[in-house]
Write an enzyme that holds these catalytic residues in place. Structure first.
Site, mmCIF file in Angstrom:
data_model
loop_
_atom_site.group_PDB
_atom_site.id
_atom_site.type_symbol
_atom_site.label_atom_id
_atom_site.label_comp_id
_atom_site.label_asym_id
_atom_site.label_seq_id
_atom_site.Cartn_x
_atom_site.Cartn_y
_atom_site.Cartn_z
ATOM 1 N N TRP A 20 -27.026 24.762 44.239
ATOM 2 C CA TRP A 20 -26.386 24.595 42.841
ATOM 3 C C TRP A 20 -25.730 23.352 42.783
ATOM 4 O O TRP A 20 -25.770 22.637 41.717
ATOM 5 C CB TRP A 20 -25.523 25.924 42.625
ATOM 6 C CG TRP A 20 -26.193 27.352 42.472
ATOM 7 C CD1 TRP A 20 -25.716 28.203 43.464
ATOM 8 C CD2 TRP A 20 -26.992 27.655 41.558
ATOM 9 N NE1 TRP A 20 -26.653 29.343 43.153
ATOM 10 C CE2 TRP A 20 -27.419 29.137 42.036
ATOM 11 C CE3 TRP A 20 -27.592 27.046 40.536
ATOM 12 C CZ2 TRP A 20 -28.398 29.695 41.431
ATOM 13 C CZ3 TRP A 20 -28.420 27.799 39.739
ATOM 14 C CH2 TRP A 20 -28.801 29.163 40.285
ATOM 15 N N ASP B 296 -17.115 23.655 40.613
ATOM 16 C CA ASP B 296 -18.012 25.018 40.032
ATOM 17 C C ASP B 296 -17.608 26.335 41.000
ATOM 18 O O ASP B 296 -18.057 26.082 42.075
ATOM 19 C CB ASP B 296 -19.577 24.565 40.166
ATOM 20 C CG ASP B 296 -20.261 25.767 39.942
ATOM 21 O OD1 ASP B 296 -19.783 26.659 39.523
ATOM 22 O OD2 ASP B 296 -21.434 25.667 39.969
ATOM 23 N N LYS C 62 -19.997 36.922 37.636
ATOM 24 C CA LYS C 62 -19.703 37.295 38.945
ATOM 25 C C LYS C 62 -18.242 37.953 38.854
ATOM 26 O O LYS C 62 -18.398 39.326 39.239
ATOM 27 C CB LYS C 62 -19.794 36.148 39.896
ATOM 28 C CG LYS C 62 -20.726 35.271 39.457
ATOM 29 C CD LYS C 62 -21.860 35.194 40.410
ATOM 30 C CE LYS C 62 -23.127 34.134 40.167
ATOM 31 N NZ LYS C 62 -24.142 34.089 40.609
#
Length: 360
Positions: free
Chosen positions: A102, A172, A196
């Site tokens: 990511w 992030d 999540k």
């Protein structure tokens, strides 16, 4: 039908209490005769939901008054582009610490927009660890330093964040926000896709310093400016109202559990159950992450062979465990133990792992 042992990496488990409450209100929200999904986003009934989600997030994370809480769309993937578009002015550098796929994707987008720099990377070591803070290089003209707080694919997590004077730290936190207390004031921006720990997919939370917004570029498309959404209280365009409603419900649940501190203690206990099964297996289960970089949220491991990996996953699925496959890019196994995964599921997985090993 009984609930599955849901270890999906995302979209992931939601608290059963939240799902039941949403079920109760689904058809007739607050005696409006409509579902929350049918309400106008300009209505007073939805405004109360919107405001509650913002205030609960501020309370749980102790967000200072000089920060905006924005509800955006497009997931973290849009933020990969939106951050440099707003902040990467001419002569400035976007500094990225690479700890997994990511962060690589975030860097890739920034390269399309301006000058970038890799402040540190653990790629050569297979992304098994988080860099030491002392290993990170910065530049005097960095626009920001970007990190990914938790790496879902590789199962690593920052346990100490870097702090550099006069450097804007951006994180992030899509896969570990609310899993533990954080010092928001040490970050200039935190962003997280909801799917999540915060709720269903569809809404992205952005916690950003007001000064950073004021200093952002204005010569970019209107909807991509942080200032646009801050000025409109995240109502510039129709927001993902149901996702924000669910976010508010999950935040209520976290508060009812005793807050983020209590949730962290439970997460430590849950992760320990599975890590102990790995560490006590005499090498039968092999964790991917180095011990000092292990994630509380994503536990990644392999068995001695691909054949045993496949057998383990097949038998686990038959036993009611869902989502234990490793990411397609690395294979193996992964148990995602997000906030809403109950400790009973982790206890059951531990027992299954022990039994499976003993039967080989």
């Amino acid at each position: 039908m009984e609930r599955a042992y849901n270890f999906n990496a995302g979209p992931s488990a939601l608290p059963l209490e939240v799902l039941k409450r949403a079920q109760e209100e689904l058809v007739n929200f607050k005696q409006t005769g409509m579902s929350v999904m049918e309400l106008s986003h300009r209505s007073k009934e939805y405004d109360a939901v919107h405001t509650q989600a913002q205030s609960m997030l501020k309370e749980l994370l102790q967000i200072p008054n000089d920060y905006e809480v924005l509800f955006l769309q497009g997931g973290a993937s849009l933020q990969f582009a939106q951050i440099p578009m707003n902040l990467l002015k001419e002569g400035k550098i976007g500094n990225y610490v690479l700890t997994g796929s990511w962060s690589e994707k975030a860097l890739k987008e920034a390269k399309l927009i301006g000058e970038t720099f890799i402040g540190a990377s653990t790629k050569e070591k297979g992304y098994r660890s988080i860099p030491n803070v002392e290993e990170i290089s910065i530049n005097k003209n960095d626009a920001y330093l970007h990190v990914t707080s938790n790496n879902t694919i590789y199962g690593t997590q920052w346990h100490q964040f870097p702090e550099f004077e006069n450097t804007s730290l951006i994180a992030d936190m899509s896969s570990d926000i609310l899993c533990r207390p954080i010092q928001v004031e040490n970050f200039s921006m935190i962003y997280a896709g909801a799917q999540k720990n915060l709720g269903p997919s569809g809404v992205t939370v952005v916690i950003v310093k007001k000064q950073l917004i004021e200093d952002s570029r204005q010569d970019i498309p209107t909807i991509l400016r942080y200032s646009t959404h801050a000025d409109a209280n995240s109502l510039y365009n129709t927001p993902p109202t149901f996702a924000i409603y669910m976010l508010a419900k999950v935040l209520e649940w976290v508060k009812d559990q005793g807050g983020v501190q209590t949730v962290e203690k439970r997460n430590i206990e849950k992760a320990k159950l599975i890590y102990d099964a790995i560490d006590e297996s005499n090498g039968f289960y092999r964790g991917h992450a180095e011990k000092d970089s292990r994630s509380l949220m994503n536990i990644t491991f392999n068995l001695p062979s691909d054949e045993l990996n496949k057998k383990f996953l097949a038998e686990a699925k038959a036993a009611g465990f869902v989502g234990l496959n490793g990411h397609r890019s690395v294979g193996g196994c992964r148990a995602s133990t997000y906030n809403a995964v109950p400790i009973e599921a982790c206890e059951a997985l531990r027992e299954f792992m022990i039994t499976f090993r003993n039967n080989q």
